[in-house]
Design a protein around this motif. Structure first.
Motif, PDB file in Angstrom:
ATOM      1  N   LEU A   1       0.807  -1.140   0.102  1.00 49.96           N
ATOM      2  CA  LEU A   1      -0.035   0.102   0.102  1.00 49.96           C
ATOM      3  C   LEU A   1       0.835   1.410   0.117  1.00 49.96           C
ATOM      4  CD1 LEU A   1      -2.763  -0.915   2.443  1.00 49.96           C
ATOM      5  CD2 LEU A   1      -3.122  -0.362   0.053  1.00 49.96           C
ATOM      6  N   GLU A   2       1.764   1.320   0.703  1.00 45.90           N
ATOM      7  CA  GLU A   2       2.910   2.386   0.671  1.00 45.90           C
ATOM      8  C   GLU A   2       3.404   2.648  -0.295  1.00 45.90           C
ATOM      9  OE1 GLU A   2       5.163   1.748   4.412  1.00 45.90           O
ATOM     10  OE2 GLU A   2       3.630   2.019   5.656  1.00 45.90           O
ATOM     11  N   ALA A   3       3.721   1.720  -1.069  1.00 41.62           N
ATOM     12  CA  ALA A   3       4.252   1.602  -2.539  1.00 41.62           C
ATOM     13  C   ALA A   3       3.610   2.152  -3.803  1.00 41.62           C
ATOM     14  CB  ALA A   3       5.133   0.115  -2.617  1.00 41.62           C
ATOM     15  N   GLY A   4       2.240   2.207  -3.364  1.00 38.18           N
ATOM     16  CA  GLY A   4       1.186   2.890  -4.223  1.00 38.18           C
ATOM     17  C   GLY A   4       0.307   1.831  -4.860  1.00 38.18           C
ATOM     18  N   GLY A   5       0.517   0.609  -4.321  1.00 32.79           N
ATOM     19  CA  GLY A   5      -0.464  -0.440  -4.790  1.00 32.79           C
ATOM     20  C   GLY A   5      -2.057   0.036  -4.513  1.00 32.79           C
ATOM     21  N   SER A   6      -2.668  -0.607  -5.351  1.00 34.94           N
ATOM     22  CA  SER A   6      -4.376  -0.599  -5.281  1.00 34.94           C
ATOM     23  C   SER A   6      -4.702  -1.070  -4.194  1.00 34.94           C
ATOM     24  CB  SER A   6      -4.967  -0.535  -6.586  1.00 34.94           C
ATOM     25  OG  SER A   6      -5.299  -1.972  -6.641  1.00 34.94           O
ATOM     26  N   GLU A   7      -5.703  -0.551  -3.536  1.00 36.20           N
ATOM     27  CA  GLU A   7      -6.295  -1.323  -2.343  1.00 36.20           C
ATOM     28  C   GLU A   7      -6.732  -2.487  -2.532  1.00 36.20           C
ATOM     29  OE1 GLU A   7      -9.561  -0.299   1.186  1.00 36.20           O
ATOM     30  OE2 GLU A   7      -8.232   1.293   0.299  1.00 36.20           O
ATOM     31  N   THR A   8      -7.595  -2.506  -3.631  1.00 38.14           N
ATOM     32  CA  THR A   8      -8.353  -3.819  -4.158  1.00 38.14           C
ATOM     33  C   THR A   8      -7.275  -4.932  -4.509  1.00 38.14           C
ATOM     34  OG1 THR A   8      -9.977  -2.697  -4.920  1.00 38.14           O
ATOM     35  CG2 THR A   8      -9.820  -4.819  -5.696  1.00 38.14           C
ATOM     36  N   ARG A   9      -6.117  -4.434  -4.910  1.00 34.39           N
ATOM     37  CA  ARG A   9      -5.137  -5.533  -5.393  1.00 34.39           C
ATOM     38  C   ARG A   9      -4.283  -6.073  -4.110  1.00 34.39           C
ATOM     39  NH1 ARG A   9       0.098  -4.181  -7.782  1.00 34.39           N
ATOM     40  NH2 ARG A   9       1.125  -6.181  -8.149  1.00 34.39           N
TER      41      ARG A   9
END
Length: 110
Positions: free
Chosen positions: A66-74
Motif C-alpha cells: 500500500l505504501e508503495a502505491g498499490g491499489s487497495e483492491t489488489r
C-alpha cells in the motif's frame, strides 16, 4: 483425569497415612496429568506463535504494498491469498503436531 482422581481417592483411603503422606501421594497422582497439560499447552502455544508470525508477515507485506502505491483492491487480494497460504501451511502441520503430542503423552510414566 479419571486415573488421577482414582489414584487420589486411593491415597485418601489409606487410614494409616499422615496428612502429609496423603498430600504427597495426591501430588504424585496429579503429576502425570500436569505434565500432559504442559505438553499440550506448549505445543499449541508454539503452533499459535508460528501462525501469528505468518499473519504478521502477510500484514507487513500488505502495508508495504500500500505504501508503495498499490491499489487497495489488489493489495487486499494479495493479503487474502497470503493469509490463506498461512492457514493452508499450518493445517498441514497439524498431523505431525498431533503425532508429536501423542508420542510425548504416551511417554509420561503413569
Amino acid at each position: 483425569q479419571g486415573t488421577m482422581f482414582r489414584c487420589s481417592a486411593r491415597c485418601c483411603e489409606d487410614a494409616a497415612a499422615t496428612m502429609q503422606e496423603v498430600q504427597r501421594c495426591i501430588e504424585r497422582c496429579h503429576a502425570p496429568l500436569a505434565q500432559a497439560q504442559a505438553i499440550v499447552t506448549a505445543e499449541l502455544e508454539h503452533f499459535q506463535d508460528r501462525l501469528s508470525r505468518c499473519t504478521l508477515h502477510c500484514n507487513d507485506k500488505a502495508r508495504d504494498a500500500l505504501e508503495a502505491g498499490g491499489s487497495e483492491t489488489r493489495v487486499r487480494g494479495q493479503l487474502d491469498a497470503c493469509l490463506a497460504a498461512c492457514g493452508d501451511d499450518h493445517l498441514r502441520l497439524v498431523p505431525a503436531m498431533a503425532k508429536k503430542m501423542k508420542d510425548s503423552l504416551a511417554a509420561i510414566p503413569q
